[in-house]
Design a protein around this motif. Sequence first.
Motif, short mmCIF file in Angstrom:
data_model
loop_
_atom_site.label_atom_id
_atom_site.label_comp_id
_atom_site.label_asym_id
_atom_site.label_seq_id
_atom_site.Cartn_x
_atom_site.Cartn_y
_atom_site.Cartn_z
N LEU A 44 7.39 -19.13 -16.96
CA LEU A 44 8.26 -18.25 -16.49
C LEU A 44 9.05 -18.93 -15.36
O LEU A 44 8.48 -19.51 -14.35
CB LEU A 44 8.37 -16.86 -16.00
N MET A 45 10.67 -19.10 -15.18
CA MET A 45 11.38 -19.39 -14.22
C MET A 45 11.51 -18.31 -13.42
O MET A 45 12.22 -17.43 -13.74
CB MET A 45 12.66 -19.98 -14.46
N ALA A 46 10.79 -18.28 -12.32
CA ALA A 46 10.78 -16.99 -11.42
C ALA A 46 11.89 -16.94 -10.53
O ALA A 46 12.32 -15.96 -9.97
CB ALA A 46 9.26 -17.23 -10.65
N ALA A 47 12.57 -17.97 -10.06
CA ALA A 47 13.71 -18.15 -9.05
C ALA A 47 14.23 -19.32 -9.06
O ALA A 47 13.64 -20.38 -9.46
CB ALA A 47 12.96 -17.94 -7.70
N ILE A 48 15.44 -19.44 -8.57
CA ILE A 48 16.51 -20.41 -8.44
C ILE A 48 16.93 -20.38 -7.08
O ILE A 48 17.59 -19.25 -6.65
CB ILE A 48 17.63 -20.73 -9.31
N PHE A 49 16.74 -21.57 -6.06
CA PHE A 49 17.42 -21.65 -4.70
C PHE A 49 18.59 -22.57 -4.89
O PHE A 49 18.46 -23.71 -5.40
CB PHE A 49 16.46 -22.13 -3.70
N ARG A 50 19.81 -22.03 -4.55
CA ARG A 50 21.20 -22.68 -4.56
C ARG A 50 21.77 -22.70 -3.42
O ARG A 50 22.31 -21.67 -2.91
CB ARG A 50 21.87 -22.22 -5.55
N GLY A 51 21.66 -23.89 -2.55
CA GLY A 51 22.08 -23.91 -1.14
C GLY A 51 21.09 -22.85 -0.27
O GLY A 51 19.93 -22.84 -0.47
#
Length: 442
Positions: A177-184
């Motif tokens: 599972l992709m639990a999180a995305i950090f963008r900047g």
Amino acid sequence: MRVIIIGAGEVGYHVAKTLCRNNDIFIIEKDEEICNRARELDVQVIKGNGADVKLLKSADIDKAELIVAVTGVDEVNIVACMASKLLNNKVKTVARVSNPDYIDRPVSVRETVGMSAMICPELSLASEIHHILSIPEAINVEHFVGGKIKMMEFKVSDHNPLIGKKLSESNLPECCLMAAIFRGSELMIPHGDDIILNNDRVVLVGKPEAVEDTRRLFDEHRKNSGKIAVVGGGEVGYYLVKLLSERNLKLTLIEMNKRRSEEIAQTLPNVLVLNGDGTDVVFMKEENIGSMDAVVAVTDSDEKNLLCSLLAKRLGAKKVIARADRPDYAELFEIVGVDVAISPIQATVNEVLKFTMGIGIESLVTIEGEKGRIIELTAKQGSKIINKKLKDVHFPRGAIISAIVRGGEVIIPDGSHIILPEDKVVIFTLPSALTAVEELFS
């Protein structure tokens, strides 16, 4: 909770800063200047020796629920915890300990001698860096539920096949599972329609073999030579090289102090030990540091670690990792070009946080500084979340259940799944959603 923190140096200060929002904090510190800094927080400060029984009594030790002893002297921390336990046998105690004569693992439980937890920040940092170096593509690696669940954090670089795709189109392996995305500076808990962009940092959680299978998506097709250089032969550098020496790698350790260099060379004969300065351009070129798969700077100076890392990167090293004793420096290091910056203080903060939450947290890891947290807990009979389909639970928007372990079975849940008593649950959460998560599992 009523918490007494003994020692307000960098570790104690950051523990207090993290806890003071929701807890009643007392700090005992003998240095007046450090006391003044601590008074800037919403805490009560007492000047004196935290191992002094009279002083502990004046801080109402009998009412305290947690003692955190984090001075720079192991013996003071151990004595303070033992004395606190004698004065209040119900109090939980956490001691920071660095001497290998006292501790041989990142966290150890010594209830028989009055310590609920002994933590070695140096060993914790070395262990964390070791995990990261074991997966060249990853910038963070953690394990949960006795290794049944693995978390990896990757950076999405140019030409990554995920760029421009919706999460629902990413074809991630089952049980991942992709639990999180950090963008900047933004943290997203993704949904199927969210699109992955270049330079995103993504957090994947699931079965170890499934998460490992995603490495191919982040492989930049650079051949690894197995060459790693560690700059700094102090406790962290020594622990790290010792861990790495168990693998088939070509290891170089750079240490400025001649006597320390000779000691390590005798102890670790399979490691090339160089007496030199990791910020000396001529020296680093002569030793061909640019050919390294990874350069890890772990001296006791944040400034040297930054300079050494940037120099190694400029010379061509594939990955650079830097120790940042001040947690607020870690993000700055990464902004200016360090691939991974890690603070040893965070491991102590995480261990203390486990004791301040009333839902029986067994493991807690912070991601990207303190922007996100992954917690492992056991669902208890009577908690609000059990025996209901997850789609019928008002789960906070800032959190996601990443995995459930039931016996030997690993479940990546959807809305139809039910959490049962004694299930091990792994949750990714924003700090703002942590209270709501606690309420569901309490």
